[in-house]
Design a protein around this motif. Structure first.
Motif, PDB file in Angstrom:
ATOM      1  N   VAL A   1      -0.325   6.398  31.340  1.00  0.00           N
ATOM      2  CA  VAL A   1      -0.499   4.982  31.642  1.00  0.00           C
ATOM      3  C   VAL A   1       0.891   4.362  31.598  1.00  0.00           C
ATOM      4  CG1 VAL A   1      -1.685   2.843  31.066  1.00  0.00           C
ATOM      5  CG2 VAL A   1      -2.775   5.056  30.556  1.00  0.00           C
ATOM      6  N   ILE A   2       1.350   3.913  32.762  1.00  0.00           N
ATOM      7  CA  ILE A   2       2.732   3.477  32.928  1.00  0.00           C
ATOM      8  C   ILE A   2       2.923   2.007  32.569  1.00  0.00           C
ATOM      9  CG2 ILE A   2       4.595   3.230  34.623  1.00  0.00           C
ATOM     10  CD1 ILE A   2       3.845   6.151  33.937  1.00  0.00           C
ATOM     11  N   HIS A   3       1.995   1.156  33.027  1.00  0.00           N
ATOM     12  CA  HIS A   3       2.211  -0.290  32.856  1.00  0.00           C
ATOM     13  C   HIS A   3       0.879  -1.010  33.016  1.00  0.00           C
ATOM     14  CE1 HIS A   3       4.487  -3.954  32.642  1.00  0.00           C
ATOM     15  NE2 HIS A   3       4.636  -4.177  33.937  1.00  0.00           N
TER      16      HIS A   3
ATOM     17  N   ALA B   1      -3.337  -2.317  36.195  1.00  0.00           N
ATOM     18  CA  ALA B   1      -3.020  -1.142  35.384  1.00  0.00           C
ATOM     19  C   ALA B   1      -2.456  -0.092  36.324  1.00  0.00           C
ATOM     20  CB  ALA B   1      -4.263  -0.607  34.688  1.00  0.00           C
ATOM     21  N   VAL B   2      -1.301   0.475  35.969  1.00  0.00           N
ATOM     22  CA  VAL B   2      -0.639   1.486  36.781  1.00  0.00           C
ATOM     23  C   VAL B   2      -0.569   2.769  35.955  1.00  0.00           C
ATOM     24  CG1 VAL B   2       1.503   2.118  37.974  1.00  0.00           C
ATOM     25  CG2 VAL B   2       0.722  -0.279  37.974  1.00  0.00           C
ATOM     26  N   TYR B   3      -0.978   3.874  36.577  1.00  0.00           N
ATOM     27  CA  TYR B   3      -0.951   5.154  35.873  1.00  0.00           C
ATOM     28  C   TYR B   3      -0.626   6.264  36.860  1.00  0.00           C
ATOM     29  CZ  TYR B   3      -5.728   5.490  37.729  1.00  0.00           C
ATOM     30  OH  TYR B   3      -6.834   5.515  38.552  1.00  0.00           O
ATOM     31  N   THR B   4      -0.223   7.418  36.323  1.00  0.00           N
ATOM     32  CA  THR B   4       0.072   8.554  37.186  1.00  0.00           C
ATOM     33  C   THR B   4      -0.795   9.747  36.802  1.00  0.00           C
ATOM     34  OG1 THR B   4       1.766   9.987  38.133  1.00  0.00           O
ATOM     35  CG2 THR B   4       2.062   9.376  35.827  1.00  0.00           C
ATOM     36  N   ILE B   5      -1.236  10.438  37.836  1.00  0.00           N
ATOM     37  CA  ILE B   5      -2.009  11.674  37.673  1.00  0.00           C
ATOM     38  C   ILE B   5      -1.187  12.859  38.176  1.00  0.00           C
ATOM     39  CG2 ILE B   5      -4.260  10.555  37.752  1.00  0.00           C
ATOM     40  CD1 ILE B   5      -4.351  11.323  40.769  1.00  0.00           C
ATOM     41  N   ARG B   6       0.114  12.648  38.259  1.00  0.00           N
ATOM     42  CA  ARG B   6       1.039  13.638  38.813  1.00  0.00           C
ATOM     43  C   ARG B   6       1.078  14.927  37.995  1.00  0.00           C
ATOM     44  NH1 ARG B   6       6.638  11.025  39.878  1.00  0.00           N
ATOM     45  NH2 ARG B   6       5.419  10.143  41.567  1.00  0.00           N
ATOM     46  N   TYR B   7       0.803  14.854  36.717  1.00  0.00           N
ATOM     47  CA  TYR B   7       0.964  16.003  35.827  1.00  0.00           C
ATOM     48  C   TYR B   7      -0.399  16.558  35.420  1.00  0.00           C
ATOM     49  CZ  TYR B   7       5.517  13.948  35.928  1.00  0.00           C
ATOM     50  OH  TYR B   7       6.697  13.419  36.379  1.00  0.00           O
ATOM     51  N   SER B   8      -0.480  17.876  35.353  1.00  0.00           N
ATOM     52  CA  SER B   8      -1.766  18.522  35.091  1.00  0.00           C
ATOM     53  C   SER B   8      -2.233  18.379  33.644  1.00  0.00           C
ATOM     54  CB  SER B   8      -1.689  20.007  35.457  1.00  0.00           C
ATOM     55  OG  SER B   8      -0.701  20.651  34.675  1.00  0.00           O
ATOM     56  N   ASN B   9      -1.307  18.083  32.731  1.00  0.00           N
ATOM     57  CA  ASN B   9      -1.683  18.051  31.309  1.00  0.00           C
ATOM     58  C   ASN B   9      -2.236  16.705  30.844  1.00  0.00           C
ATOM     59  OD1 ASN B   9       0.940  16.882  31.620  1.00  0.00           O
ATOM     60  ND2 ASN B   9       1.256  17.084  29.419  1.00  0.00           N
TER      61      ASN B   9
ATOM     62  N   CYS C   1       8.593  15.387  30.988  1.00  0.00           N
ATOM     63  CA  CYS C   1       7.753  16.467  31.495  1.00  0.00           C
ATOM     64  C   CYS C   1       8.551  17.534  32.230  1.00  0.00           C
ATOM     65  CB  CYS C   1       6.661  15.906  32.420  1.00  0.00           C
ATOM     66  SG  CYS C   1       5.460  14.903  31.554  1.00  0.00           S
ATOM     67  N   GLY C   2       9.875  17.415  32.223  1.00  0.00           N
ATOM     68  CA  GLY C   2      10.710  18.401  32.881  1.00  0.00           C
ATOM     69  C   GLY C   2      10.827  18.243  34.374  1.00  0.00           C
ATOM     70  N   GLY C   3      10.697  17.024  34.848  1.00  0.00           N
ATOM     71  CA  GLY C   3      10.818  16.776  36.286  1.00  0.00           C
ATOM     72  C   GLY C   3       9.511  16.970  36.999  1.00  0.00           C
ATOM     73  N   LEU C   4       9.568  16.937  38.309  1.00  0.00           N
ATOM     74  CA  LEU C   4       8.337  17.054  39.108  1.00  0.00           C
ATOM     75  C   LEU C   4       7.901  18.474  39.272  1.00  0.00           C
ATOM     76  CD1 LEU C   4       8.981  14.388  41.872  1.00  0.00           C
ATOM     77  CD2 LEU C   4       7.404  14.270  39.975  1.00  0.00           C
TER      78      LEU C   4
ATOM     79  N   ARG D   1      10.553   7.310  35.323  1.00  0.00           N
ATOM     80  CA  ARG D   1      11.720   8.163  35.070  1.00  0.00           C
ATOM     81  C   ARG D   1      11.631   8.788  33.678  1.00  0.00           C
ATOM     82  NH1 ARG D   1      14.453   4.077  37.889  1.00  0.00           N
ATOM     83  NH2 ARG D   1      15.156   3.093  35.966  1.00  0.00           N
ATOM     84  N   PHE D   2      11.200   8.003  32.703  1.00  0.00           N
ATOM     85  CA  PHE D   2      11.041   8.517  31.339  1.00  0.00           C
ATOM     86  C   PHE D   2      10.007   9.633  31.305  1.00  0.00           C
ATOM     87  CE2 PHE D   2       8.545   8.446  27.424  1.00  0.00           C
ATOM     88  CZ  PHE D   2       9.532   8.772  26.500  1.00  0.00           C
ATOM     89  N   VAL D   3       8.873   9.445  31.955  1.00  0.00           N
ATOM     90  CA  VAL D   3       7.824  10.472  31.979  1.00  0.00           C
ATOM     91  C   VAL D   3       8.335  11.729  32.682  1.00  0.00           C
ATOM     92  CG1 VAL D   3       5.543  11.061  32.905  1.00  0.00           C
ATOM     93  CG2 VAL D   3       5.906   8.843  31.818  1.00  0.00           C
ATOM     94  N   GLU D   4       9.015  11.565  33.801  1.00  0.00           N
ATOM     95  CA  GLU D   4       9.549  12.717  34.533  1.00  0.00           C
ATOM     96  C   GLU D   4      10.529  13.504  33.680  1.00  0.00           C
ATOM     97  OE1 GLU D   4      11.068  11.073  38.170  1.00  0.00           O
ATOM     98  OE2 GLU D   4       9.042  10.640  38.908  1.00  0.00           O
ATOM     99  N   ALA D   5      11.390  12.785  32.938  1.00  0.00           N
ATOM    100  CA  ALA D   5      12.339  13.466  32.066  1.00  0.00           C
ATOM    101  C   ALA D   5      11.619  14.185  30.924  1.00  0.00           C
ATOM    102  CB  ALA D   5      13.350  12.453  31.503  1.00  0.00           C
TER     103      ALA D   5
END
Length: 118
Positions: A82-84, A70-78, A115-118, A109-113
């Motif tokens: 879950v990516i894959h 399971a791959v996920y990102t915690i990059r965003y505060s909100n 969420c308005g980028g990094l 890339r979809f999530v970044e777009a």
């Protein structure tokens, strides 16, 4: 004071793919995601190599001779995204198969777009 939990956002077919996995694997990944929602980290979660730092994590579980990830990102505060979720089918080494890396890159890339980028 109540602890604030991040939302979970499922990208692409990640939730459907997780639900196809054995129940024990679902439980482990579900617990890892719950910890991520609360700001903690599962003991088996580790940064996914090649994705720049510690904000893209993977949990790997071996179950009855099969390997699940399971791959996920915690990059965003909100939210936790879950990516894959997938079963690793390649028996050549421990590296993530190219097709799955491409799915992860595309969904990030979809999530970044979104969420308005990094």
């Amino acid at each position: 004071m109540a602890e604030t939990m991040k939302e979970i956002h499922w990208v692409g077919s990640s939730k459907k793919d997780l639900m196809k996995m054995p129940g024990d694997v679902q439980d482990i990944f579900g617990f890892a995601l719950h910890l991520a929602q609360s700001g903690a980290k599962h003991p088996d979660a580790r940064p996914l190599k090649g994705f720049g730092g510690t904000s893209v994590l993977e949990v790997v579980e071996n179950y009855k001779g099969n390997t699940y990830r399971a791959v996920y990102t915690i990059r965003y505060s909100n939210a936790v995204y879950v990516i894959h979720c997938f079963q690793k089918k390649s028996h050549q080494g421990i590296s993530t198969p190219k097709r799955d890396i491409e799915v992860i890159e595309s969904r990030l890339r979809f999530v970044e777009a979104s969420c308005g980028g990094l």
